[in-house]
Structures are given as C-alpha cells and as structure tokens.
Motif scaffolding. Structure first.
Motif, PDB file in Angstrom:
ATOM      1  N   PRO A 183       5.748  12.557 -12.370  1.00  0.00           N
ATOM      2  CA  PRO A 183       5.090  13.339 -11.313  1.00  0.00           C
ATOM      3  C   PRO A 183       4.345  12.485 -10.285  1.00  0.00           C
ATOM      4  O   PRO A 183       4.498  12.688  -9.083  1.00  0.00           O
ATOM      5  N   LEU A 184       3.542  11.532 -10.753  1.00  0.00           N
ATOM      6  CA  LEU A 184       2.716  10.763  -9.824  1.00  0.00           C
ATOM      7  C   LEU A 184       3.354   9.432  -9.433  1.00  0.00           C
ATOM      8  O   LEU A 184       2.680   8.423  -9.273  1.00  0.00           O
ATOM      9  N   GLN A 185       4.666   9.437  -9.301  1.00  0.00           N
ATOM     10  CA  GLN A 185       5.379   8.262  -8.797  1.00  0.00           C
ATOM     11  C   GLN A 185       6.139   8.711  -7.562  1.00  0.00           C
ATOM     12  O   GLN A 185       7.166   9.387  -7.652  1.00  0.00           O
ATOM     13  N   PHE A 186       5.621   8.386  -6.393  1.00  0.00           N
ATOM     14  CA  PHE A 186       6.151   8.923  -5.143  1.00  0.00           C
ATOM     15  C   PHE A 186       7.145   7.960  -4.506  1.00  0.00           C
ATOM     16  O   PHE A 186       7.126   6.753  -4.745  1.00  0.00           O
ATOM     17  N   ASP A 187       7.998   8.532  -3.684  1.00  0.00           N
ATOM     18  CA  ASP A 187       8.901   7.739  -2.851  1.00  0.00           C
ATOM     19  C   ASP A 187       8.854   8.327  -1.446  1.00  0.00           C
ATOM     20  O   ASP A 187       9.467   9.355  -1.173  1.00  0.00           O
ATOM     21  N   GLN A 188       8.073   7.707  -0.577  1.00  0.00           N
ATOM     22  CA  GLN A 188       7.876   8.161   0.789  1.00  0.00           C
ATOM     23  C   GLN A 188       7.356   9.606   0.837  1.00  0.00           C
ATOM     24  O   GLN A 188       8.019  10.492   1.364  1.00  0.00           O
ATOM     25  N   PRO A 189       6.166   9.850   0.280  1.00  0.00           N
ATOM     26  CA  PRO A 189       5.605  11.206   0.321  1.00  0.00           C
ATOM     27  C   PRO A 189       5.290  11.607   1.765  1.00  0.00           C
ATOM     28  O   PRO A 189       4.632  10.861   2.493  1.00  0.00           O
ATOM     29  N   ALA A 190       5.776  12.779   2.163  1.00  0.00           N
ATOM     30  CA  ALA A 190       5.722  13.150   3.580  1.00  0.00           C
ATOM     31  C   ALA A 190       4.382  13.748   3.991  1.00  0.00           C
ATOM     32  O   ALA A 190       3.849  13.415   5.046  1.00  0.00           O
ATOM     33  N   VAL A 249       1.835  18.251  -2.625  1.00  0.00           N
ATOM     34  CA  VAL A 249       2.476  17.087  -2.011  1.00  0.00           C
ATOM     35  C   VAL A 249       3.961  17.381  -1.842  1.00  0.00           C
ATOM     36  O   VAL A 249       4.632  17.777  -2.799  1.00  0.00           O
ATOM     37  N   VAL A 250       4.468  17.191  -0.616  1.00  0.00           N
ATOM     38  CA  VAL A 250       5.925  17.190  -0.427  1.00  0.00           C
ATOM     39  C   VAL A 250       6.350  15.730  -0.443  1.00  0.00           C
ATOM     40  O   VAL A 250       5.895  14.914   0.349  1.00  0.00           O
ATOM     41  N   ASP A 251       7.218  15.417  -1.388  1.00  0.00           N
ATOM     42  CA  ASP A 251       7.577  14.025  -1.682  1.00  0.00           C
ATOM     43  C   ASP A 251       9.042  13.811  -1.360  1.00  0.00           C
ATOM     44  O   ASP A 251       9.913  14.278  -2.088  1.00  0.00           O
ATOM     45  N   GLY A 252       9.294  13.105  -0.272  1.00  0.00           N
ATOM     46  CA  GLY A 252      10.678  12.811   0.037  1.00  0.00           C
ATOM     47  C   GLY A 252      10.981  12.725   1.510  1.00  0.00           C
ATOM     48  O   GLY A 252      11.786  13.484   2.026  1.00  0.00           O
ATOM     49  N   ASP A 253      10.351  11.794   2.223  1.00  0.00           N
ATOM     50  CA  ASP A 253      10.699  11.575   3.627  1.00  0.00           C
ATOM     51  C   ASP A 253      11.872  10.597   3.696  1.00  0.00           C
ATOM     52  O   ASP A 253      11.788   9.538   4.321  1.00  0.00           O
ATOM     53  N   GLY A 254      12.950  10.956   3.012  1.00  0.00           N
ATOM     54  CA  GLY A 254      14.129  10.098   3.015  1.00  0.00           C
ATOM     55  C   GLY A 254      14.267   9.237   1.784  1.00  0.00           C
ATOM     56  O   GLY A 254      15.221   8.470   1.671  1.00  0.00           O
ATOM     57  N   GLY A 255      13.320   9.338   0.849  1.00  0.00           N
ATOM     58  CA  GLY A 255      13.408   8.557  -0.382  1.00  0.00           C
ATOM     59  C   GLY A 255      14.257   9.258  -1.429  1.00  0.00           C
ATOM     60  O   GLY A 255      14.997  10.196  -1.145  1.00  0.00           O
ATOM     61  N   MET A 256      14.122   8.813  -2.686  1.00  0.00           N
ATOM     62  CA  MET A 256      14.951   9.377  -3.753  1.00  0.00           C
ATOM     63  C   MET A 256      14.427  10.730  -4.240  1.00  0.00           C
ATOM     64  O   MET A 256      15.147  11.470  -4.895  1.00  0.00           O
ATOM     65  N   ASN A 257      13.181  11.062  -3.919  1.00  0.00           N
ATOM     66  CA  ASN A 257      12.613  12.332  -4.362  1.00  0.00           C
ATOM     67  C   ASN A 257      12.777  13.408  -3.289  1.00  0.00           C
ATOM     68  O   ASN A 257      12.658  13.140  -2.093  1.00  0.00           O
ATOM     69  N   ASN A 258      13.031  14.627  -3.718  1.00  0.00           N
ATOM     70  CA  ASN A 258      13.085  15.805  -2.848  1.00  0.00           C
ATOM     71  C   ASN A 258      12.410  16.940  -3.606  1.00  0.00           C
ATOM     72  O   ASN A 258      13.068  17.751  -4.241  1.00  0.00           O
ATOM     73  N   ARG A 259      11.074  16.998  -3.532  1.00  0.00           N
ATOM     74  CA  ARG A 259      10.349  17.888  -4.421  1.00  0.00           C
ATOM     75  C   ARG A 259       8.997  18.287  -3.841  1.00  0.00           C
ATOM     76  O   ARG A 259       8.489  17.654  -2.904  1.00  0.00           O
ATOM     77  N   TYR A 296       0.802  -1.222   0.000  1.00  0.00           N
ATOM     78  CA  TYR A 296       0.000   0.000   0.000  1.00  0.00           C
ATOM     79  C   TYR A 296       0.836   1.274   0.000  1.00  0.00           C
ATOM     80  O   TYR A 296       0.302   2.376  -0.099  1.00  0.00           O
ATOM     81  N   GLY A 297       2.156   1.151   0.153  1.00  0.00           N
ATOM     82  CA  GLY A 297       3.010   2.304   0.404  1.00  0.00           C
ATOM     83  C   GLY A 297       3.304   3.162  -0.811  1.00  0.00           C
ATOM     84  O   GLY A 297       2.903   2.866  -1.933  1.00  0.00           O
ATOM     85  N   HIS A 298       4.039   4.234  -0.562  1.00  0.00           N
ATOM     86  CA  HIS A 298       4.474   5.193  -1.584  1.00  0.00           C
ATOM     87  C   HIS A 298       3.286   5.826  -2.315  1.00  0.00           C
ATOM     88  O   HIS A 298       3.335   6.063  -3.526  1.00  0.00           O
ATOM     89  N   THR A 299       2.235   6.108  -1.558  1.00  0.00           N
ATOM     90  CA  THR A 299       1.021   6.634  -2.175  1.00  0.00           C
ATOM     91  C   THR A 299       0.466   7.808  -1.371  1.00  0.00           C
ATOM     92  O   THR A 299       0.789   8.004  -0.195  1.00  0.00           O
TER      93      THR A 299
END
Length: 322
Positions: free
Chosen positions: A144-151, A163-173, A115-118
C-alpha cells in the motif's frame, strides 16, 4: 382544445427546467481576475499544481524546473509572500489540510531522484513533517505505502487521506488511509473495466460520502463510496474530446470543476446531490488560450474562486464567480 394542451405541456416543460435548474444554467459563471497575482514574474518554472488555504487566505503553487523554488506562497489577493524548496523534487499534486490546531501542506512528488515517489506533509513554512512511501524507490501495487509517481492527495477534515497513485508509473489505484497512515481500502489495477484505471490523476471527496477520481487516459470520472471503497458509477460522456485531468467541487457542491489539458478547457459539470450518479451534464465551459494546458485546479471554499495551474503558460490564473 389544442391550445389548452399546448399550454399544459409548455407549463410542464418550464417546471422541469426549473426543477433541474443547475443543468440549464448557460450564462457566464466566472470571470478571469486579471490582477492575480500582482507579480507573475515569480512563476519561474512549470506550474503543475495549486492549493488554496481558504481559512488563512493563502495560495500554494508547486512548480518544477532547475534552480527554481518548488513551492510559492501567495495571498488570495495576489501578493507574493515567500517560497520554499527543501526535499521537494518534482511536485505533481498539492493540498492544504486545516485542523483546529493548525494547517499543513501535502505534496505528491513524482521525481526519480532521492526524494521522489512519495507523499509528503509540510508545515506552511516548508518544514518536512511526514513522508509516506520510500523516497527514491518506485513501488508496486502489492504494498500500500509504496508509490510509483503518485499524482494527487486529498485529506479530509478528520485526517483520512486519499491518494491517486499512478501518473504513468506501474500503479493505477486509489488508496484511502486513516489519519495514522493505516490502509482503510485500496482499489484499482491497470485497465478499462469497472474500478480499473489508466492514470488516475486527481481525487476529491464531496459532501455526500463519495470519492471522485479523474481516470485520465480512460477519459472518465469514476465514483466510489468513501467508507467502503465500493464503485458507485462513472461518467464518460463529457470527455470524448479529452480526458479529465483535475476534479474539484464548488463550495456549494452543486458543480464539479474539471480541467482538460489538451483542449485548454475547464468544464463545469452538474453534480448529483444524492442517490444515483447518473450521466454527466456539462453546464458551462471556460475556454482558455491555446497551449495554456491546465493541469490541476483548486477551489477556494470560502470565496468560490477557481485557481488553475497551467503548465503550458507557466502560470496560475484565478477565476472568480459572477
């Protein structure tokens, strides 16, 4: 003669203090509501996030742990109402969106399972209504709609989504979507330059068309134009001790409430009404107990109360304005 000029100078200083009245307010601004919630034993996991539905008098809490309900619902008076659990793996951020036809609950899920990364939208009773991202698959910033640990997620009244996307994942955006989930703008890469992020952790929008982002590991808040995504400024001077984990405005938009997890503190900053962002000014602080670890906060835009999700204390606390 000298006394005259001393008096004039003193009068001008007083006028300046009066003009910048939000900046000089040093008295206690909030007090802990020790009666909220009525039954704290319902907190059975790590409480990561909290969202207030001021319109309906509800408070949603996201918690983590094995065999615990992931979403708890309380009344603003502190009574436990119900919980739900379906398709929520590891809640990180939570937001209530009210419209003329109803309300819904948005949750960012940073789990690594199916269920994650959503970013997901639920009915108030927990029925899954919408999923953004590919469940179970961490994605790159190229899509755009592929998240990695959206915060965290913030939804405006018209349905625009941030959406702030990047709670330690590869995205910082930071990503802005329309109410039909199309990209409006996207900004941010990993780094410390203007418009770059190291763990963008929280996002909110003020009444003057600006988007405020807690750039956690860069120990600053960055500000963007909500229409264009243009960078407007940043604040770093207030965060030498610890970076900002959460950003929320008070109901009158005069102050910004910032959680600082590692020093167990809520900072209350004076918000510039219009024009230049300027430098941050800390008006007041609320020092929490050791190891409380305030993670994310929300503000009741009707009563002004602050709700603090504390992962160390495994509870949510309510602070009411004096």
């Amino acid at each position: 003669f000298n006394y005259y000029w001393i008096f004039i100078l003193y009068f001008q200083v007083l006028r300046a203090y009066d003009y910048f009245s939000p900046w000089r307010e040093q008295q206690q601004m909030y007090k802990l509501d020790i009666g909220w919630p009525k039954t704290p034993e319902h907190f059975t996991g790590q409480t990561f996030c909290v969202a207030v539905d001021a319109l309906h008098g509800l408070v949603y809490v996201g918690q983590r742990g094995d065999n615990v309900p992931k979403v708890l619902v309380f009344s603003v008076e502190g009574y436990f109402l119900y919980s739900w659990n379906d398709t929520v793996e590891m809640p990180h951020g939570i937001f209530v969106w009210n419209t003329a036809i109803g309300s819904s609950v948005w949750i960012t899920d940073v789990g690594t399972g199916k269920y994650g990364h959503t970013v997901k939208q639920y009915s108030p009773l927990g029925k899954l209504m919408q999923v953004l991202g590919t469940p179970g698959n961490a994605g790159s910033s190229l899509i755009p709609l592929q998240f990695d640990q959206p915060a965290e997620v913030f939804v405006e009244e018209n349905g625009d989504i941030y959406v702030v996307d990047g709670d330690g994942g590869m995205n910082n955006r930071v990503l802005k979507l329309s109410n039909d989930y199309k990209e409006i703008w996207l900004t941010g890469t990993n780094g410390s330059g203007i418009g770059q992020f190291k763990i963008p952790h929280s996002v909110t929008v003020d009444a003057f068309g600006r988007v405020w982002v807690a750039d956690r590991d860069n120990r600053r808040i960055q500000v963007f134009d909500k229409v264009t995504g243009e960078w407007l400024g940043s604040w770093s001077g207030c965060f030498s001790e610890d970076g900002p984990y959460s950003v929320r405005f008070t109901a009158d938009y005069k102050y910004l409430i910032v959680a600082q997890l590692n020093i167990n503190r809520l900072a209350i900053l004076a918000a510039p009404p219009v024009g230049a962002i300027g430098h941050c000014v800390m008006v007041h602080t609320i020092q929490l107990a050791d190891e409380t670890k305030p993670h994310l906060v929300d503000v009741d835009m009707k009563s002004g109360a602050i709700y603090v999700a504390e992962i160390g204390a495994q509870q949510v606390q309510k602070y009411v304005p004096l």
